[in-house]
Design an enzyme around this catalytic site. Sequence first.
Site, PDB file in Angstrom:
ATOM      1  N   MET A  29       0.402  -0.957  -0.024  1.00 51.82           N
ATOM      2  CA  MET A  29      -0.063  -0.463  -0.182  1.00 51.82           C
ATOM      3  C   MET A  29       1.189   1.501  -0.304  1.00 51.82           C
ATOM      4  SD  MET A  29      -2.892  -1.100  -0.061  1.00 51.82           S
ATOM      5  CE  MET A  29      -3.777  -2.157   0.293  1.00 51.82           C
ATOM      6  N   LEU A  88       5.989   4.331  -4.476  1.00 51.34           N
ATOM      7  CA  LEU A  88       6.744   4.141  -5.503  1.00 51.34           C
ATOM      8  C   LEU A  88       7.382   4.823  -5.805  1.00 51.34           C
ATOM      9  CD1 LEU A  88       7.651   0.183  -4.870  1.00 51.34           C
ATOM     10  CD2 LEU A  88       8.503   1.888  -3.219  1.00 51.34           C
ATOM     11  N   HIS A 111      -4.895  -6.045  -7.794  1.00 44.32           N
ATOM     12  CA  HIS A 111      -6.188  -4.679  -8.088  1.00 44.32           C
ATOM     13  C   HIS A 111      -7.456  -5.480  -8.161  1.00 44.32           C
ATOM     14  CE1 HIS A 111      -7.875  -0.405  -7.276  1.00 44.32           C
ATOM     15  NE2 HIS A 111      -8.028  -0.973  -7.788  1.00 44.32           N
ATOM     16  N   ALA A 114     -11.625 -14.557  -7.486  1.00 43.48           N
ATOM     17  CA  ALA A 114     -11.088 -13.768  -8.055  1.00 43.48           C
ATOM     18  C   ALA A 114      -9.127 -14.052  -7.797  1.00 43.48           C
ATOM     19  CB  ALA A 114     -10.866 -12.044  -9.038  1.00 43.48           C
TER      20      ALA A 114
HETATM   21  C1  GAR Z   1      -6.220  -7.319  -1.503  1.00 41.55           C
HETATM   22  O1  GAR Z   1      -7.617  -6.892  -1.831  1.00 41.55           O
HETATM   23  C2  GAR Z   1      -5.447  -5.993  -2.436  1.00 41.55           C
HETATM   24  O2  GAR Z   1      -5.830  -6.030  -3.860  1.00 41.55           O
HETATM   25  C3  GAR Z   1      -5.722  -4.881  -2.459  1.00 41.55           C
HETATM   26  O3  GAR Z   1      -5.265  -4.656  -1.080  1.00 41.55           O
HETATM   27  C4  GAR Z   1      -5.835  -6.266  -0.518  1.00 41.55           C
HETATM   28  C5  GAR Z   1      -4.062  -6.549   0.666  1.00 41.55           C
HETATM   29  O4  GAR Z   1      -5.056  -8.044   0.927  1.00 41.55           O
HETATM   30  N1  GAR Z   1      -4.641  -4.207  -3.367  1.00 41.55           N
HETATM   31  C6  GAR Z   1      -5.027  -2.780  -3.151  1.00 41.55           C
HETATM   32  O5  GAR Z   1      -5.568  -1.959  -3.156  1.00 41.55           O
HETATM   33  C7  GAR Z   1      -4.013  -1.732  -4.604  1.00 41.55           C
HETATM   34  N2  GAR Z   1      -4.133  -0.509  -5.047  1.00 41.55           N
HETATM   35  P1  GAR Z   1      -3.838  -8.972   1.578  1.00 41.55           P
HETATM   36  O6  GAR Z   1      -3.132  -7.793   2.659  1.00 41.55           O
HETATM   37  O7  GAR Z   1      -4.601  -9.613   2.502  1.00 41.55           O
HETATM   38  O8  GAR Z   1      -2.960  -9.299   0.535  1.00 41.55           O
END
Ligand code: GAR
Length: 208
Positions: free
Chosen positions: A91, A94, A110, A180
């Site tokens: 998150m 960079l 994403h 997904a």
């Molecule tokens: C996931 O849903 C990923 O797609 C999203 O954050 C979550 C992380 O979950 N990423 C974004 O929104 C990036 N723009 P996780 O730490 O359990 O994998």
Amino acid sequence: MKNIIVLVSGGGTNLQALIDSQERGDIKGGRITCVISSKPGAYALERAAKHNIKTRVIARRDYSDTIEYSRAILSALDEEKADLVVYAGFMTILDELVVKAYPNKMMNVHPALIPSFCGKGYYGLRVHEEVLKKGVKLTGATVHFVTEVCDGGPIILQKAVEIQDGDTPEILQKRVMEQAEWKILPQAVSLFCEDKLEVRDGIVHIKN
Ligand code: GAR
């Protein structure tokens, strides 16, 4: 064998999906050699440690600006001899100096069907809140190569997920992950490691 470096910031369920896939032998031609977290204490670090995967913490809060932080990440990627860098719930923004050093070698998952519900400010639960507010009937997930444009890089794989009556952002997030993200991220990583992804004019072609 390609060295896969996974960048995380939180719970790490996508990292877990990659680890499970690796343990089933489904990631051909690569292995996760290091997990780097932008947050100390991220649960993703425990998931990696349980599977004897090397972890490093490069805490965003220890750096005064994006450039300094990006330089630290870049040196770690170089030290780890990264062949592929996977953003799995990473998150932190960079600087483009990192992507430029690893062109078409960094991928991101994403939680929406890009080009919808993406770009600056669209991350985590926020994405699902906006999806429900808009009332779209289909959402999903996208795995794409990272470029200097936020969520704008070449699309590798996408999978659609239906919205259901009574969905909350949390319920929808879980369905999008299960149906997904946890499927297409390991698939995309394996395709990359098998040298099956070719990018021409900004379009990803999957070789047989
Ligand atoms: C996931 O849903 C990923 O797609 C999203 O954050 C979550 C992380 O979950 N990423 C974004 O929104 C990036 N723009 P996780 O730490 O359990 O994998």
